[in-house]
Design an enzyme around this catalytic site. Structure first.
Site, PDB file in Angstrom:
ATOM      1  CG  HIS A  48      10.290   0.182   3.034  1.00 53.45           C
ATOM      2  ND1 HIS A  48      11.081  -0.942   3.044  1.00 53.45           N
ATOM      3  CD2 HIS A  48       9.534   0.087   1.905  1.00 53.45           C
ATOM      4  CE1 HIS A  48      10.821  -1.691   2.000  1.00 53.45           C
ATOM      5  NE2 HIS A  48       9.896  -1.092   1.275  1.00 53.45           N
ATOM      6  CD  GLU A 122       6.595  -0.236  -4.132  1.00 48.37           C
ATOM      7  OE1 GLU A 122       6.127   0.783  -4.676  1.00 48.37           O
ATOM      8  OE2 GLU A 122       7.813  -0.456  -4.001  1.00 48.37           O
TER       9      GLU A 122
END
Length: 472
Positions: A48, A122
């Site tokens: 990202h 994550e």
């Protein structure tokens, strides 16, 4: 025709070799995917863009409070342009806001399926999440030190986050590879992308933070079916192709690199289209590639270039040296500088690779004897390069090394402490660069910042993706 620069031969500095105690690391093998594939599959991984917590220096983990900054959205848009002409069949993405928004920007107006997979979140960091990094250090002391220095064995709140992440990455691959698609986009996060790449090519948790993932960095994995129907062959085609130059600075795993090795693959040679038996100079495309690479390297002050003894490598090194020296004269201080160009015979592979395999050669085409010879020579080259980089009389923090793609693949495998079977795990193109950082100095582990970076070649660059993998 370009003139060849004056070069000095270099041999291993044995006094340095014995004085530097380089640690020996044990590599723990990880079981790769055993899923047979009916056809080739290319998976493009993207981290990202910059988030608000990235900007603040907060530990994010799998929390979902941060969003993309304006810079992060711009990074995502550049990645969108890099991947604009690829016909992806599907997009897998983490559902966390920072990843989801990045995926939506890159995906644009595509109508193909977008799948949100919670396993792509994550790494879970529990009590660390939301803390500023300096708060983590002050509140958790020894635990935070272990997270920084020994993440594979790091434990918090009764969990081993990195070990759990590696296990989760295996589950992600089951879903991605089982999907009926040939070209897959995966948008996720720093740590989980590291785990995905590592588990795909069989690297254990001790490789956490060894394969860098920058904001919106693009990495590419190729999965190729085997004739016997077994586990596919996996190749890391490129690592961490970023929206900005890989030489523009930044940290490696949160630490500033004290030394760097820049691996430059020499430009295309005149004999690349045929099984030439002679050492050949660069063709016109090779000259352009060398010039473009030299311009990219202006982001660094290069004082030392090491090259193999082949004509194409010497020519590429000469272009880099001349551009650096000219830039010194044209700088604000207008002080000329001399770039020391040296020749290292251990970087030569032309006498090892069979002549019949020199056209579009790949590691999988080489026999056992050839692979062993290549591996042994690259080990000597790697030690010699580390000696040079460690030499206190050698000024500068970056060393440029010019050679062939096969020579540099071998050096990357040596850096990662792989065995000779690791030579099949990487791909490099002519004119590409790869960057190795040494945040703790040349006597410690190297971090691979990027491999097979070709964006600097402009219209002559190698596309990140290719339109039809099956045709190859």
């Amino acid at each position: 025709m370009i003139s060849l620069p004056h070069i000095t031969a270099i041999s291993p500095n044995r006094s340095l070799l014995h004085s530097i105690n380089r640690p020996v690391y044990t590599r723990r093998h990880v079981q790769r995917t055993t899923m047979a594939l009916p056809s080739p599959k290319r998976v493009v991984l993207v981290r990202h863009g910059q988030s608000t917590w990235n900007e603040e220096g907060r530990i994010q983990g799998s929390s979902d409070f941060s969003v993309l900054t304006n810079k992060g959205e711009s990074q995502a848009d550049i990645s969108r342009q890099m991947l604009l002409h690829d016909s992806f069949d599907v997009c897998f993405t983490s559902p966390l806001k920072r990843s989801k928004k990045t995926a939506e920007i890159i995906w644009g107006s595509r109508e193909a399926e977008m799948i949100f997979d919670y396993d792509l979140r994550e790494i879970d960091l529990y009590s660390f999440q939301g803390l500023l990094k300096k708060e983590g250090k002050s509140k958790f002391g020894e635990s935070y030190r272990q997270w920084q220095e020994d993440p594979a064995n790091f434990i918090i709140d009764g969990h081993y986050p990195v070990r759990d992440l590696w296990s989760r990455a295996g589950s992600c691959w089951n879903g991605v590879l089982a999907h009926e698609s040939k070209s897959v986009l995966v948008v996720a996060h720093n740590a989980v992308n590291q785990a995905l790449m590592s588990t795909a090519i069989g690297l254990g948790t001790e490789y956490f933070r060894r394969l860098l993932q920058s904001n919106c960095g693009v990495s590419v994995l190729d999965f190729t079916p085997r004739a016997d129907g077994g586990s596919p062959h996996v190749c890391l085609n490129r690592l961490n192709q970023t929206p900005s130059s890989p030489l523009a600075g930044g940290s490696s795993g949160g630490r500033k690199a004290s030394k760097q090795i820049i691996l430059v693959c020499h430009g295309h040679g005149q004999g690349d289209n045929e099984a030439s038996t002679n050492d050949q100079p660069m063709n016109m495309l090779g000259v352009i590639q060398a010039q473009k690479t030299a311009e990219l390297l202006l982001d660094l002050r290069v004082t030392s270039v090491v090259c193999s003894s082949t004509t194409a490598s010497i020519e590429t090194a000469g272009v880099i040296s001349r551009v650096q020296e000219a830039a010194g004269c044209l700088g604000l201080d207008s002080v000329p500088r001399y770039v020391n160009t040296k020749q290292m015979n251990e970087l030569d592979v032309d006498d090892i690779i069979p002549k019949s395999n020199k056209v579009d050669a790949s590691m999988s085409q080489l026999d056992e004897e050839t692979v062993s010879a290549l591996w042994n020579r690259s080990g000597k080259a790697w030690e010699s390069l580390l000696d040079e980089l460690s030499d206190e009389d050698n000024p500068g923090d970056a060393m440029v090394v010019v050679g062939s793609p096969m020579a540099h693949i071998s050096l990357i495998a040596q850096c990662l402490n792989l065995d000779k079977n690791g030579l099949e795990l990487f791909h490099l193109d002519a004119g590409s660069i790869s960057v190795i950082d040494f945040p703790d100095g040349p006597s410690q582990r190297g971090v691979i910042r990027c491999t097979n970076y070709t964006a600097h070649l402009g219209r002559w660059s190698v596309p990140i993706t290719r339109p039809d993998l099956a045709k190859e």
